[in-house]
Write a protein that holds these residues in place. Sequence first.
Motif, PDB file in Angstrom:
ATOM      1  N   THR A  25       0.834  -1.193   0.000  1.00 14.31           N
ATOM      2  CA  THR A  25       0.000   0.000   0.000  1.00 14.31           C
ATOM      3  C   THR A  25       0.869   1.244   0.000  1.00 14.31           C
ATOM      4  O   THR A  25       1.976   1.250   0.528  1.00 14.31           O
ATOM      5  CB  THR A  25      -0.951   0.040   1.222  1.00 14.31           C
ATOM      6  OG1 THR A  25      -0.167  -0.009   2.409  1.00 14.31           O
ATOM      7  CG2 THR A  25      -1.939  -1.109   1.191  1.00 14.31           C
ATOM      8  N   MET A  26       0.327   2.271  -0.622  1.00 15.22           N
ATOM      9  CA  MET A  26       0.968   3.570  -0.627  1.00 15.22           C
ATOM     10  C   MET A  26      -0.150   4.597  -0.623  1.00 15.22           C
ATOM     11  O   MET A  26      -1.019   4.565  -1.502  1.00 15.22           O
ATOM     12  CB  MET A  26       1.863   3.732  -1.866  1.00 15.22           C
ATOM     13  CG  MET A  26       2.656   5.022  -1.863  1.00 15.22           C
ATOM     14  SD  MET A  26       3.845   5.079  -3.211  1.00 15.22           S
ATOM     15  CE  MET A  26       5.153   4.125  -2.486  1.00 15.22           C
ATOM     16  N   GLN A  27      -0.161   5.461   0.379  1.00 14.12           N
ATOM     17  CA  GLN A  27      -1.210   6.467   0.535  1.00 14.12           C
ATOM     18  C   GLN A  27      -2.602   5.827   0.487  1.00 14.12           C
ATOM     19  O   GLN A  27      -3.509   6.314  -0.175  1.00 14.12           O
ATOM     20  CB  GLN A  27      -1.079   7.545  -0.535  1.00 14.12           C
ATOM     21  CG  GLN A  27       0.229   8.288  -0.483  1.00 14.12           C
ATOM     22  CD  GLN A  27       0.350   9.305  -1.594  1.00 14.12           C
ATOM     23  OE1 GLN A  27      -0.628   9.723  -2.186  1.00 14.12           O
ATOM     24  NE2 GLN A  27       1.571   9.711  -1.872  1.00 14.12           N
ATOM     25  N   TYR A 136      -5.588  -7.632   4.291  1.00 18.38           N
ATOM     26  CA  TYR A 136      -4.655  -6.554   4.623  1.00 18.38           C
ATOM     27  C   TYR A 136      -3.546  -7.018   5.557  1.00 18.38           C
ATOM     28  O   TYR A 136      -2.436  -6.506   5.498  1.00 18.38           O
ATOM     29  CB  TYR A 136      -5.403  -5.368   5.242  1.00 18.38           C
ATOM     30  CG  TYR A 136      -6.085  -4.512   4.213  1.00 18.38           C
ATOM     31  CD1 TYR A 136      -5.387  -3.534   3.519  1.00 18.38           C
ATOM     32  CD2 TYR A 136      -7.434  -4.682   3.928  1.00 18.38           C
ATOM     33  CE1 TYR A 136      -6.011  -2.746   2.568  1.00 18.38           C
ATOM     34  CE2 TYR A 136      -8.065  -3.895   2.981  1.00 18.38           C
ATOM     35  CZ  TYR A 136      -7.347  -2.930   2.304  1.00 18.38           C
ATOM     36  OH  TYR A 136      -7.956  -2.156   1.358  1.00 18.38           O
ATOM     37  N   HIS A 137      -3.840  -7.974   6.429  1.00 17.19           N
ATOM     38  CA  HIS A 137      -2.817  -8.432   7.372  1.00 17.19           C
ATOM     39  C   HIS A 137      -1.714  -9.218   6.663  1.00 17.19           C
ATOM     40  O   HIS A 137      -0.540  -9.062   6.982  1.00 17.19           O
ATOM     41  CB  HIS A 137      -3.442  -9.263   8.497  1.00 17.19           C
ATOM     42  CG  HIS A 137      -4.311  -8.446   9.391  1.00 17.19           C
ATOM     43  ND1 HIS A 137      -3.796  -7.573  10.316  1.00 17.19           N
ATOM     44  CD2 HIS A 137      -5.654  -8.351   9.486  1.00 17.19           C
ATOM     45  CE1 HIS A 137      -4.797  -6.967  10.946  1.00 17.19           C
ATOM     46  NE2 HIS A 137      -5.932  -7.419  10.463  1.00 17.19           N
ATOM     47  N   ALA A 138      -2.090 -10.048   5.695  1.00 20.34           N
ATOM     48  CA  ALA A 138      -1.104 -10.844   4.957  1.00 20.34           C
ATOM     49  C   ALA A 138      -0.585 -10.109   3.720  1.00 20.34           C
ATOM     50  O   ALA A 138       0.324 -10.597   3.051  1.00 20.34           O
ATOM     51  CB  ALA A 138      -1.718 -12.178   4.540  1.00 20.34           C
TER      52      ALA A 138
END
Length: 145
Positions: A25-27, A136-138
């Motif tokens: 992820t970015m921003q 999102y966690h992995a």
Amino acid sequence: MLSFLLLAPLPNRAHSVVVRVPFRTMQSLILVQGSVNGRPVTFLLDTGADRTIVSVKTYGNVQFQLQSVRRNAEGPGIVGYALRLPVDLTLANRLWVGQRVSVMNLEDLKQTLGITFDGLLGQDILREFRSVRIDYHAHVIELEE
């Protein structure tokens, strides 16, 4: 009729194929690695895009000058000129040969968002799967066939 329904095989989810696509992820935007025509690319996941878009620079050798995309003044999304062209697209271990994508000039969009990417991964690819799960966690997107 009841006996027919009882004898009909149920879908076997134990043998479903799951394509696992790592992401970063970015921003608050999701970026995935893939390839277009054998060259590594970074896609911005865009679940609102009807089609997958590849930048003109990534596609290369386009004979036309395409204007940059701009925000749609009449609603959400972006608008701009595009060419529909085939590419060989890869995500994780899945290959789409001759996948038609929109080739657009994304330079202004990249500048507006402040991140570097080579295209938008859209619904035309995502709809080929039964489910799309973002873990999102992995840091992985699971595409279940």
